[in-house]
Design a protein around this motif. Structure first.
Motif, PDB file in Angstrom:
ATOM      1  N   ARG A 171      21.624   6.099  31.278  1.00  0.00           N
ATOM      2  CA  ARG A 171      22.060   7.490  31.410  1.00  0.00           C
ATOM      3  C   ARG A 171      20.948   8.349  32.011  1.00  0.00           C
ATOM      4  O   ARG A 171      21.203   9.222  32.842  1.00  0.00           O
ATOM      5  CB  ARG A 171      22.479   8.039  30.040  1.00  0.00           C
ATOM      6  CG  ARG A 171      23.826   7.501  29.559  1.00  0.00           C
ATOM      7  CD  ARG A 171      24.305   8.213  28.302  1.00  0.00           C
ATOM      8  NE  ARG A 171      23.541   7.882  27.122  1.00  0.00           N
ATOM      9  CZ  ARG A 171      23.804   6.881  26.288  1.00  0.00           C
ATOM     10  NH1 ARG A 171      24.841   6.096  26.519  1.00  0.00           N
ATOM     11  NH2 ARG A 171      23.060   6.663  25.221  1.00  0.00           N
ATOM     12  N   GLU A 172      19.698   8.075  31.630  1.00  0.00           N
ATOM     13  CA  GLU A 172      18.561   8.827  32.167  1.00  0.00           C
ATOM     14  C   GLU A 172      18.413   8.551  33.667  1.00  0.00           C
ATOM     15  O   GLU A 172      18.140   9.465  34.455  1.00  0.00           O
ATOM     16  CB  GLU A 172      17.278   8.454  31.424  1.00  0.00           C
ATOM     17  CG  GLU A 172      16.083   9.274  31.806  1.00  0.00           C
ATOM     18  CD  GLU A 172      16.222  10.738  31.456  1.00  0.00           C
ATOM     19  OE1 GLU A 172      15.618  11.559  32.171  1.00  0.00           O
ATOM     20  OE2 GLU A 172      16.924  11.089  30.494  1.00  0.00           O
ATOM     21  N   ILE A 173      18.605   7.298  34.062  1.00  0.00           N
ATOM     22  CA  ILE A 173      18.528   6.949  35.481  1.00  0.00           C
ATOM     23  C   ILE A 173      19.610   7.686  36.260  1.00  0.00           C
ATOM     24  O   ILE A 173      19.362   8.219  37.347  1.00  0.00           O
ATOM     25  CB  ILE A 173      18.631   5.416  35.677  1.00  0.00           C
ATOM     26  CG1 ILE A 173      17.350   4.746  35.193  1.00  0.00           C
ATOM     27  CG2 ILE A 173      18.913   5.058  37.127  1.00  0.00           C
ATOM     28  CD1 ILE A 173      17.432   3.227  35.120  1.00  0.00           C
ATOM     29  N   TYR A 177      18.853  -6.247  18.569  1.00  0.00           N
ATOM     30  CA  TYR A 177      19.560  -6.266  19.847  1.00  0.00           C
ATOM     31  C   TYR A 177      20.408  -5.006  20.018  1.00  0.00           C
ATOM     32  O   TYR A 177      20.508  -4.465  21.108  1.00  0.00           O
ATOM     33  CB  TYR A 177      20.421  -7.515  19.978  1.00  0.00           C
ATOM     34  CG  TYR A 177      19.615  -8.780  20.154  1.00  0.00           C
ATOM     35  CD1 TYR A 177      18.497  -8.822  20.984  1.00  0.00           C
ATOM     36  CD2 TYR A 177      19.962  -9.950  19.483  1.00  0.00           C
ATOM     37  CE1 TYR A 177      17.759  -9.974  21.131  1.00  0.00           C
ATOM     38  CE2 TYR A 177      19.219 -11.110  19.630  1.00  0.00           C
ATOM     39  CZ  TYR A 177      18.124 -11.121  20.457  1.00  0.00           C
ATOM     40  OH  TYR A 177      17.404 -12.264  20.615  1.00  0.00           O
ATOM     41  N   ARG A 178      21.013  -4.535  18.931  1.00  0.00           N
ATOM     42  CA  ARG A 178      21.814  -3.310  18.991  1.00  0.00           C
ATOM     43  C   ARG A 178      20.928  -2.130  19.390  1.00  0.00           C
ATOM     44  O   ARG A 178      21.292  -1.322  20.243  1.00  0.00           O
ATOM     45  CB  ARG A 178      22.487  -3.032  17.636  1.00  0.00           C
ATOM     46  CG  ARG A 178      23.463  -1.857  17.665  1.00  0.00           C
ATOM     47  CD  ARG A 178      23.915  -1.462  16.280  1.00  0.00           C
ATOM     48  NE  ARG A 178      22.842  -1.062  15.404  1.00  0.00           N
ATOM     49  CZ  ARG A 178      22.220   0.114  15.454  1.00  0.00           C
ATOM     50  NH1 ARG A 178      22.547   0.997  16.358  1.00  0.00           N
ATOM     51  NH2 ARG A 178      21.259   0.398  14.599  1.00  0.00           N
ATOM     52  N   LYS A 179      19.719  -2.056  18.792  1.00  0.00           N
ATOM     53  CA  LYS A 179      18.795  -0.973  19.143  1.00  0.00           C
ATOM     54  C   LYS A 179      18.369  -1.081  20.603  1.00  0.00           C
ATOM     55  O   LYS A 179      18.310  -0.080  21.317  1.00  0.00           O
ATOM     56  CB  LYS A 179      17.570  -1.006  18.232  1.00  0.00           C
ATOM     57  CG  LYS A 179      17.859  -0.534  16.827  1.00  0.00           C
ATOM     58  CD  LYS A 179      16.630  -0.602  15.949  1.00  0.00           C
ATOM     59  CE  LYS A 179      16.953  -0.165  14.531  1.00  0.00           C
ATOM     60  NZ  LYS A 179      15.791  -0.282  13.636  1.00  0.00           N
ATOM     61  N   LYS A 180      18.080  -2.309  21.043  1.00  0.00           N
ATOM     62  CA  LYS A 180      17.685  -2.503  22.449  1.00  0.00           C
ATOM     63  C   LYS A 180      18.835  -2.113  23.380  1.00  0.00           C
ATOM     64  O   LYS A 180      18.607  -1.513  24.431  1.00  0.00           O
ATOM     65  CB  LYS A 180      17.275  -3.956  22.699  1.00  0.00           C
ATOM     66  CG  LYS A 180      15.922  -4.304  22.141  1.00  0.00           C
ATOM     67  CD  LYS A 180      15.546  -5.746  22.444  1.00  0.00           C
ATOM     68  CE  LYS A 180      14.176  -6.089  21.878  1.00  0.00           C
ATOM     69  NZ  LYS A 180      13.792  -7.467  22.158  1.00  0.00           N
ATOM     70  N   LEU A 181      20.055  -2.437  22.980  1.00  0.00           N
ATOM     71  CA  LEU A 181      21.220  -2.085  23.783  1.00  0.00           C
ATOM     72  C   LEU A 181      21.376  -0.567  23.864  1.00  0.00           C
ATOM     73  O   LEU A 181      21.645  -0.019  24.933  1.00  0.00           O
ATOM     74  CB  LEU A 181      22.473  -2.729  23.197  1.00  0.00           C
ATOM     75  CG  LEU A 181      23.751  -2.624  24.019  1.00  0.00           C
ATOM     76  CD1 LEU A 181      23.555  -3.296  25.366  1.00  0.00           C
ATOM     77  CD2 LEU A 181      24.902  -3.281  23.270  1.00  0.00           C
ATOM     78  N   GLU A 182      21.170   0.114  22.743  1.00  0.00           N
ATOM     79  CA  GLU A 182      21.231   1.576  22.741  1.00  0.00           C
ATOM     80  C   GLU A 182      20.159   2.156  23.661  1.00  0.00           C
ATOM     81  O   GLU A 182      20.421   3.097  24.421  1.00  0.00           O
ATOM     82  CB  GLU A 182      21.032   2.118  21.320  1.00  0.00           C
ATOM     83  CG  GLU A 182      22.250   2.003  20.440  1.00  0.00           C
ATOM     84  CD  GLU A 182      21.997   2.548  19.040  1.00  0.00           C
ATOM     85  OE1 GLU A 182      21.020   3.314  18.857  1.00  0.00           O
ATOM     86  OE2 GLU A 182      22.773   2.209  18.145  1.00  0.00           O
ATOM     87  N   ILE A 183      18.950   1.586  23.579  1.00  0.00           N
ATOM     88  CA  ILE A 183      17.854   2.057  24.435  1.00  0.00           C
ATOM     89  C   ILE A 183      18.211   1.818  25.899  1.00  0.00           C
ATOM     90  O   ILE A 183      17.994   2.687  26.750  1.00  0.00           O
ATOM     91  CB  ILE A 183      16.533   1.346  24.054  1.00  0.00           C
ATOM     92  CG1 ILE A 183      16.054   1.846  22.692  1.00  0.00           C
ATOM     93  CG2 ILE A 183      15.469   1.563  25.115  1.00  0.00           C
ATOM     94  CD1 ILE A 183      14.892   1.046  22.111  1.00  0.00           C
TER      95      ILE A 183
END
Length: 168
Positions: free
Chosen positions: A78-80, A66-72
């Motif tokens: 940020r990309e948006i 979940y932490r990795k998904k949250l980072e993604i």
């Protein structure tokens, strides 16, 4: 031996035999079931501890996932924002460019309109000067020349003088 302690060998043997029989009976009816119960209880507790450890490992794995998904998700956000900013800047530049082009077209049209008005005013002025000249010439000559002849003579004079004098 008639003392305080009277030892009877048969009584000692009987007591030892009773103790052994009692021990065997207790071991068979009490110690084995209690030991079996304790072993079962120990095994159940061990299984619970192992299951809890496994669940903790699974929870840690899910937490990391979940932490990795949250980072993604944060990176995608940020990309948006970056893309939206770029698009807004690009759109702003397009609007600015279109506005500049529209201003240039309006200036060009205004210059053309001014030139047309100048030409129109110049022609109108030539016509009025010609009419005044005809009237003046008619008074000077005191003779009546028909209007077409007069007009042709004046246009000829104006053309000889040149359009350059009239346009400045």
């Amino acid at each position: 031996m008639a003392g305080l302690i009277d030892l009877n060998v048969w009584q000692i043997v009987f007591n030892i035999t009773n103790t052994i029989i009692l021990f065997i009976a207790l071991r068979h009816f009490l110690f084995k079931p209690v030991k079996s119960f304790m072993d079962e209880r120990t095994r159940a507790i061990q299984e619970s501890v192992e299951a809890a450890e496994e669940k903790n490992k699974e929870a840690d794995r899910l937490s990391e996932e979940y932490r990795k998904k949250l980072e993604i998700s944060h990176e995608e956000g940020r990309e948006i924002v970056r893309n939206s900013t770029k698009n807004a800047e690009r759109k702003s530049e397009e609007i600015l460019s279109e506005t500049k082009e529209e201003i240039a077209r309006m200036k060009s049209k205004a210059h053309k309109d001014i030139e047309l008005e100048k030409e129109s005013a110049s022609k109108s002025l030539k016509g009025e000067v010609a009419s005044i000249a005809v009237m003046a010439a008619g008074k000077i000559i005191k003779k009546t020349i028909d209007e077409n002849t007069n007009r042709n003579l004046i246009d000829e004079v104006i053309n000889e003088i040149g359009d350059e004098r009239w346009s400045s």
